[in-house]
Design a protein around this motif. Sequence first.
Motif, PDB file in Angstrom:
ATOM      1  N   GLU A  25      -6.037   9.465 -10.712  1.00  0.00           N
ATOM      2  CA  GLU A  25      -4.596   9.445 -10.897  1.00  0.00           C
ATOM      3  C   GLU A  25      -3.968  10.637 -10.166  1.00  0.00           C
ATOM      4  N   ASN A  96     -11.207   0.476 -10.358  1.00  0.00           N
ATOM      5  CA  ASN A  96     -11.052  -0.971 -10.248  1.00  0.00           C
ATOM      6  C   ASN A  96     -10.262  -1.335  -8.998  1.00  0.00           C
ATOM      7  N   ASP A  99      -6.467  -2.062  -8.822  1.00  0.00           N
ATOM      8  CA  ASP A  99      -5.478  -0.992  -8.970  1.00  0.00           C
ATOM      9  C   ASP A  99      -5.216  -0.230  -7.672  1.00  0.00           C
ATOM     10  N   SER A 101      -3.005  -0.220  -5.305  1.00  0.00           N
ATOM     11  CA  SER A 101      -1.665   0.296  -5.016  1.00  0.00           C
ATOM     12  C   SER A 101      -1.291   1.466  -5.925  1.00  0.00           C
ATOM     13  N   GLU A 102      -2.076   1.681  -6.987  1.00  0.00           N
ATOM     14  CA  GLU A 102      -1.861   2.834  -7.856  1.00  0.00           C
ATOM     15  C   GLU A 102      -2.752   4.005  -7.457  1.00  0.00           C
ATOM     16  N   GLN A 138      -1.932  -5.986  -2.294  1.00  0.00           N
ATOM     17  CA  GLN A 138      -2.274  -4.567  -2.422  1.00  0.00           C
ATOM     18  C   GLN A 138      -2.871  -4.021  -1.122  1.00  0.00           C
TER      19      GLN A 138
END
Length: 215
Positions: A25, A96, A99, A101-102, A138
């Motif tokens: 993150e 994963n 995810d 685009s995060e 994505q």
Amino acid sequence: MRLRNKPWAKDMINENLDLIAVQPEGMQGKWQSRFAKEQPLFIEVGSGKGKFITELAQQNPQNNYIAMDVQEGAIALVLKKQVELRLPNLQLLLANGADLSELFAESEVDGVYLNFSDPWPKTRHEKRRLTYKSFLKQYQYILKDDGYLRFKTDNQGLFEYSLISMNNFGMKFDELSLDLHNDEVMNAQNIETEYEEKFSKKGFRINYLKAHFEN
């Protein structure tokens, strides 16, 4: 393919956090900071045991690579190789693929590799296929305008599905082979995965494509 649990995996990961990201993150747009120097960035979504991505990184020191897998046991096997090799242009990511685009910023990546992804053959599992439209969206987001997607599979059904899915999404095909290992030109630079090596020896045809998104 789900691998057996590796009792040693968690300890190895925790001891080598300079080589693998487990809490990515906030890394959007900052992945280059984890490498020895800033270079074109490529990712493999679903890295298996790591034969492909480690050989690719060794052969192309002018690029940076990220081996990505959602399975702790799988990424730990790649990490085991990297602990020995210490390739300055290879980082690992436990996360994963749904995810992306995060995890990555818009236009941060130069290329995406999908090798022998789970075919999820049942219709009700279509959304889990890595070439389903939500995944393609994505890839389009994280790839640069001149970025590309490379895809290999021995599963004819998944390959046919992927061709249709990509075509419907408006992607353009740059390279295409229904029998990669018997295509002298396209196979010249091919690096086999463990799975590919095993099943091609049994006579399975390897399907391959390279495609890009229209701007």
